[in-house]
Design a protein around this motif. Structure first.
Motif, mmCIF file in Angstrom:
data_model
loop_
_atom_site.group_PDB
_atom_site.id
_atom_site.type_symbol
_atom_site.label_atom_id
_atom_site.label_comp_id
_atom_site.label_asym_id
_atom_site.label_seq_id
_atom_site.Cartn_x
_atom_site.Cartn_y
_atom_site.Cartn_z
ATOM 1 N N ALA A 239 -5.366 5.834 6.731
ATOM 2 C CA ALA A 239 -5.597 4.413 6.488
ATOM 3 C C ALA A 239 -5.358 3.542 7.714
ATOM 4 O O ALA A 239 -6.045 2.546 7.901
ATOM 5 N N GLU A 240 -4.379 3.903 8.550
ATOM 6 C CA GLU A 240 -3.982 2.968 9.607
ATOM 7 C C GLU A 240 -4.613 3.331 10.944
ATOM 8 O O GLU A 240 -4.943 4.488 11.201
ATOM 9 N N GLU A 241 -4.723 2.304 11.822
ATOM 10 C CA GLU A 241 -5.198 2.516 13.183
ATOM 11 C C GLU A 241 -4.055 2.230 14.140
ATOM 12 O O GLU A 241 -3.226 1.361 13.872
ATOM 13 N N ASN B 215 0.810 -1.216 0.000
ATOM 14 C CA ASN B 215 0.000 0.000 0.000
ATOM 15 C C ASN B 215 0.840 1.261 0.000
ATOM 16 O O ASN B 215 0.307 2.351 -0.110
ATOM 17 N N TYR B 216 2.151 1.106 0.182
ATOM 18 C CA TYR B 216 2.966 2.307 0.331
ATOM 19 C C TYR B 216 4.053 2.437 -0.716
ATOM 20 O O TYR B 216 4.623 3.497 -0.904
ATOM 21 N N PRO C 119 1.227 9.283 1.070
ATOM 22 C CA PRO C 119 0.080 9.491 1.966
ATOM 23 C C PRO C 119 0.264 10.764 2.768
ATOM 24 O O PRO C 119 1.385 11.120 3.103
ATOM 25 N N ARG C 120 -0.832 11.493 3.044
ATOM 26 C CA ARG C 120 -0.705 12.762 3.741
ATOM 27 C C ARG C 120 -1.418 12.692 5.070
ATOM 28 O O ARG C 120 -2.472 12.071 5.201
ATOM 29 N N PRO D 226 8.870 6.422 5.701
ATOM 30 C CA PRO D 226 9.749 5.252 5.818
ATOM 31 C C PRO D 226 9.882 4.476 4.516
ATOM 32 O O PRO D 226 10.803 3.684 4.361
ATOM 33 N N TYR D 227 8.966 4.669 3.596
ATOM 34 C CA TYR D 227 9.010 3.903 2.350
ATOM 35 C C TYR D 227 9.520 4.739 1.188
ATOM 36 O O TYR D 227 9.201 4.473 0.045
#
Lengths: 445, 552
Positions: free
Chosen positions: B87-89, A12-13, A25-26, B423-424
């Motif tokens: 997107a993440e929790e 996803n990244y 992503p923001r 990080p990516y």
């Protein structure tokens, strides 16, 4: 026990192939973006410095006239064509994109005093020192034909200026009085005058097309109504006005270029106080022209420089000068609001950018976004001292610079003495006059 | 259009059913209007402090301020809505009824969690080269550690790919990544050395000698070093100059931490005080008395609201940094904590001997509650370095047996911003980010306790400007302020215009002007009083008595 760990799926990244876009992503949470204000300040400082680095406004110089350029006119339909009249009676038509002269006409004997184009763009009019008004075709003569005016009108007195109506087949000339002519007639349909002195320029209002304004050498500006064929009102200033220009966006606003180094923006409905006094030139202001947006205007002065003023501010935002440019007689702002042309005493017409650091041509969407962001940053931080100092900095030729210093000292001395006079006399005996009203002598209806 | 009645066709006297349904649908909208947004989320994005009263200004300025405030409200609502796209929790760990989360050990967590997260728990047994100090890079992807006997290594800990491993043949006291994973700063026994991530020594900075602690301020590109000689030195790593070398005047500097919110350095001293330093000033910005003995560890959370300190008096205190500087909570520890660290979501870890204790708060904004620890863990040797990995639920511990990576659910910020620390990121993205970060490097003079101070009105310069206009023109054409009381200091000028005589002359000009105003005012007041007196005397009227002389 219930446990969940934060684990991200790299799919996803990270992008799948080299041909895809990168994923970004923001998260706009302010805790992830510390030091907002200092970082924006540094970005604004960089944007201001870069604006000064890229400020190269001079584009081209059009060479060809054999005497000083006296007047300029724009083609109403074609952005690339301009017309210029010189002091030896020559009229030239130029193509701005190719920067060459496409046609030369020996129009008059003596100065070409005024030149104006018809609203449809098919012909133009010139007036000269030989007391004639001539109408010419905009397209050149065909093969084998001679260069002949469409129409010649012989007058009795010297005409000093001409302007064409924005919608009808009517034009106005000025000299001893203001004459309104119909294109088909050889006699003016009406003549208007107020006072006995000669009139130096006349301009039609682009919005309320029946209004005219003129400047006379007895220091007044007279407004006329064409439908009633009478002068409406006049305002007398303390020095002579050289030209006026109507604001193309606001119906009743016009700006007058005066001999006392200032420009005055008037609202026609209330002539007793100017809306704004623009003070930055150090010598007589010879010509003024508005940008088609109606928010700024450019003025040319005897002091070999041109300045761009915003309508609502009294100080100029930009000054253009070159060593080779001598007294600037006429100036025009092109109809796409991007360029400024000025004709000067030394036979050249110069083309400048209206925004000195603008990148010309088509911009990509990223460039546009960066430009907008930098513009907003400069606006937000414009009052900070370091940024203001950089944004304000302009190199000026030594003559203008020293004159500015001298005139500042003189103005301050005058102001200080006036304050002292008020302080040490009976309250009310010395009237306090605002700076705006100081230069107006009278308004007559 | 649905309201138009169709004339009933012959043979059909019932109107078509569609119209009825349509009208029914139109009548009910159970959730009219835009979706509601929770107020706390909107508050998070508000930057204007509406409770502050501004001094009265011109109508134009006031209207512009109102427009700006309305715009800010709108944008904060929009930003709050955009939180839906995250997107993440965050992670969590909850014990079942009555179970104490502190009793859960790392092995249990590793078993209960997915493979990818389980791989984040590892132990590097490195007994040979001494106790280790460690540092994660800003994106959380790379780890650098240095042992007391000279072992220095840098690796990508997620893929376990080693970048470099060298022995610097000298004692390593502290190690830090600089702005990216490409450069390492190592505080060795004698001097400060900068290495590439391939192990190549790039610089040896001899002006920073006997450094005990390092801190890197990422947005200012400053490396702060605390040394045994008592000096706090700031080194600008982008230009390679020492910006400030401050003498802390408190002996050996052993305890240092940075406040990530305002880039202020916190130094802990042996007299129980913590002092706050900025490179712009030679004196500390503030001194806080924290403990009765010496201060052994200091840590500040990522929002700059709370400071945790531990001292020789076995106390662990949490202070409020934005406002009162008072201790919010205190706890007595059986063994003093030598190391403290905060995570991005506000978890506090303390290293006491070979045990680490982690305390958690209610959510992101609240301080950790020191009553019950959240997690504990015992390591194979005494702790020498602690850091939470940014954007991951992982705690890195450097101890005398090597380096351990522990799982701490709920520690890391789940949603990173791709343009700040990603990080990516690829190599190209890193290069672009580095250039942009260097261009917007904040100058060191702007470090102060309130990072938003630059957005305030500069009252001092306003008043100085006003005084100078009075000096030049005799009056202030831009306004009249009756409260201006500060004495006039004439600005020193160049080219000999600043001699004593001319300074005195300029001062006199302003003083004369103010004196004249005062005299005029007092004259007016006297006249008014006289008039009042006469009016009173006239109003009392009839017969003058001998006691009238005592009437004021």
């Amino acid at each position: 026990m219930k446990v969940k760990m934060l684990s991200r799926n790299p799919d996803n990244y990270v992008r799948e192939t080299k041909l895809d876009l990168q994923r970004v992503p923001r998260n706009y949470d302010p805790t992830l973006h510390p030091f907002e204000v200092p970082r924006e300040y540094v970005r604004a400082l960089n944007a201001t410095k870069l604006e000064r680095v890229f400020a190269k406004p001079f584009l081209a110089s059009l060479d060809g006239h054999r005497d000083g350029v006296n007047c300029l006119a724009k083609h109403p339909k074609n952005l690339a064509t301009i017309l210029s009249g010189a002091c030896d009676g020559e009229v030239r038509i130029w193509n701005l994109t190719q920067r060459n002269c496409i046609r030369t006409i020996q129009a008059h004997e003596g100065f070409v005093r005024g030149i104006c184009t018809r609203f449809c763009g098919t012909s133009f009019f010139t007036v000269g020192d030989d007391k004639t008004v001539k109408q010419w075709k905009m397209d050149g003569p065909g093969y084998g034909e001679e260069e002949e005016p469409l129409h010649t009108i012989l007058g009795k007195t010297v005409y000093t200026g001409i302007d064409h109506h924005w919608k009808e087949a009517v034009f106005a000339t000025c000299g001893q009085q203001v004459d309104i002519w119909d294109e088909q007639r050889t006699n003016p349909i009406c003549s208007m005058t107020w006072g006995f002195d000669s009139i130096s320029s006349v301009k039609f209002n682009p919005v309320e097309t029946f209004l005219l304004g003129s400047c006379a050498s007895d220091r007044n500006i007279v407004l006329y109504d064409m439908r009633q064929a009478t002068p409406l009102k006049k305002v007398i200033l303390d020095m002579r006005t050289n030209t006026i220009c109507w604001n193309p966006m606001e119906a009743f606003i016009f700006t007058a270029a005066n001999e006392d180094y200032n420009l005055y923006t008037f609202d026609m409905r209330a002539l007793d106080t100017p809306v704004m006094v623009h003070m930055d030139h150090v010598s007589a202001v010879l010509d003024v022209d508005y940008s088609p947006t109606g928010k700024e205007f450019v003025s040319a002065s005897f002091n070999k420089s041109i300045r761009i003023f915003p309508v609502d501010k009294s100080r100029s935002r930009e000054v253009y000068h070159t060593k080779r440019m001598q007294h600037v007689i006429c100036v025009k702002w092109t109809s796409d609001s991007k360029y400024i042309m000025c004709g000067s005493d030394e036979m050249n017409i110069r083309l400048w950018k209206a925004n000195a650091s603008e990148k010309l041509g088509v911009l990509t969407s990223r460039e546009k976004a960066a430009k907008d962001y930098n513009q907003k940053l400069k606006e937000k931080f414009q009052h900070y001292p370091h940024i203001k100092r950089i944004a304000r900095h302009r190199h000026l030729p030594k003559s203008i610079y020293s004159q500015i210093q001298e005139q500042r000292i003189m103005k301050e001395a005058r102001r200080r003495k006036e304050v002292n006079r008020i302080k040490h006399s009976k309250p009310g005996s010395v009237p306090i006059v605002s700076e705006k009203k100081k230069h107006i002598v009278a308004v007559v209806k | 259009m649905g309201e138009m009645e169709t004339a009933p066709k012959p043979g059909r006297d019932v109107p078509p059913k569609k119209d009825k349904l349509q009208t029914k649908r139109k009548a009910q909208d159970p959730f009219p209007g835009p979706a509601p947004v929770p107020v706390e989320v909107v508050q998070k994005f508000c930057r204007i402090d509406k409770s502050r009263k501004l001094p009265r200004s011109k109508a134009k300025t006031r209207s512009r301020l109102e427009v700006a405030e309305a715009e800010e409200e709108e944008t904060s609502i929009k930003a709050a809505r955009s939180e839906l796209l995250l997107a993440e929790e965050p992670g969590f760990l909850e014990g079942e009824d009555g179970e104490d989360t502190a009793k859960i050990c790392q092995a249990d967590i590793v078993e209960a969690v997915d493979i990818a997260s389980a791989a984040k728990h590892f132990d590097l047994n490195l007994r040979q080269f001494g106790p280790y100090r460690l540092n994660y890079s800003r994106t959380g992807r790379h780890l650098a550690f240095g042992g007391r006997r000279g072992h220095v290594a840098a690796l990508d800990w997620v893929t376990k790919k080693l970048m470099c491993e060298i022995n610097v043949m000298e004692a390593v006291r502290d190690i830090r990544f600089l702005h990216s994973e490409a450069l390492l700063a190592v505080a060795q026994n004698r001097w400060l050395h900068i290495y590439d991530n391939q192990g190549i020594e790039l610089h040896c900075i001899r002006r920073c000698d006997r450094v005990t602690r390092l801190e890197f301020l990422p947005f200012h590109f400053l490396l702060a070093t605390a040394s045994e000689t008592g000096f706090l030195t700031y080194l600008d790593v982008s230009v390679g100059k020492i910006v400030a070398a401050l003498n802390a005047r408190a002996g050996r500097l052993d305890v240092m931490s940075q406040n990530p919110y305002n880039a202020v350095i916190h130094l802990g001293h042996s007299n129980g005080t913590v002092s706050l330093w900025s490179p712009a000033m030679k004196e500390p910005l503030a001194k806080i008395l924290c403990h009765r003995g010496g201060v052994r560890a200091v840590a500040v959370d990522s929002t700059g609201t709370y400071m945790a300190t531990s001292g020789l008096d076995h106390q662990l205190k949490i202070f409020d940094l934005r406002g009162t500087y008072q201790p919010l909570s205190t706890r007595t520890l059986p063994h003093g904590a030598g190391h403290l660290a905060f995570s991005q979501r506000g978890l506090l870890v303390a290293g006491m001997g070979d045990v680490v204790n982690i305390w958690a708060g209610q959510g992101k904004g609240s301080p950790p509650s020191l009553e019950q620890p959240y997690l504990t863990h015992r390591l194979s040797g005494p702790v020498h370095g602690l850091q939470f990995c940014p954007f991951e639920d992982v705690l890195g511990v450097g101890h005398s047996g090597g380096v351990t990576s522990m799982l701490v659910p709920g520690a890391g910020e789940p949603n990173f911003d791709g343009l700040e620390s990603n990080p990516y990121r690829s190599r190209k993205q890193r290069q672009e980010w580095e250039v942009k970060a260097l261009l917007e490097k904040v100058p060191a003079e702007l470090i102060c306790l309130d990072p938003r101070a630059l957005a305030e009105v500069d009252v001092i310069s306003l008043e100085q400007g006003k005084k100078e206009r009075i000096e030049r023109l005799g009056y202030d054409p831009q306004g009249y302020d009756p409260e201006a009381k500060a004495p006039f200091q004439p600005k020193p000028k160049q080219k000999g215009r600043s001699s004593t005589a001319s300074l005195v002359k300029r001062k006199r000009k302003v003083m004369d002007e103010e004196h004249r105003d005062k005299v005029r005012q007092s004259l007016q007041q006297q006249q008014q009083q006289q008039q009042q007196k006469e009016a009173k005397a006239k109003s009392t009227g009839a017969r003058p008595s001998a006691l009238d002389r005592f009437v004021r």
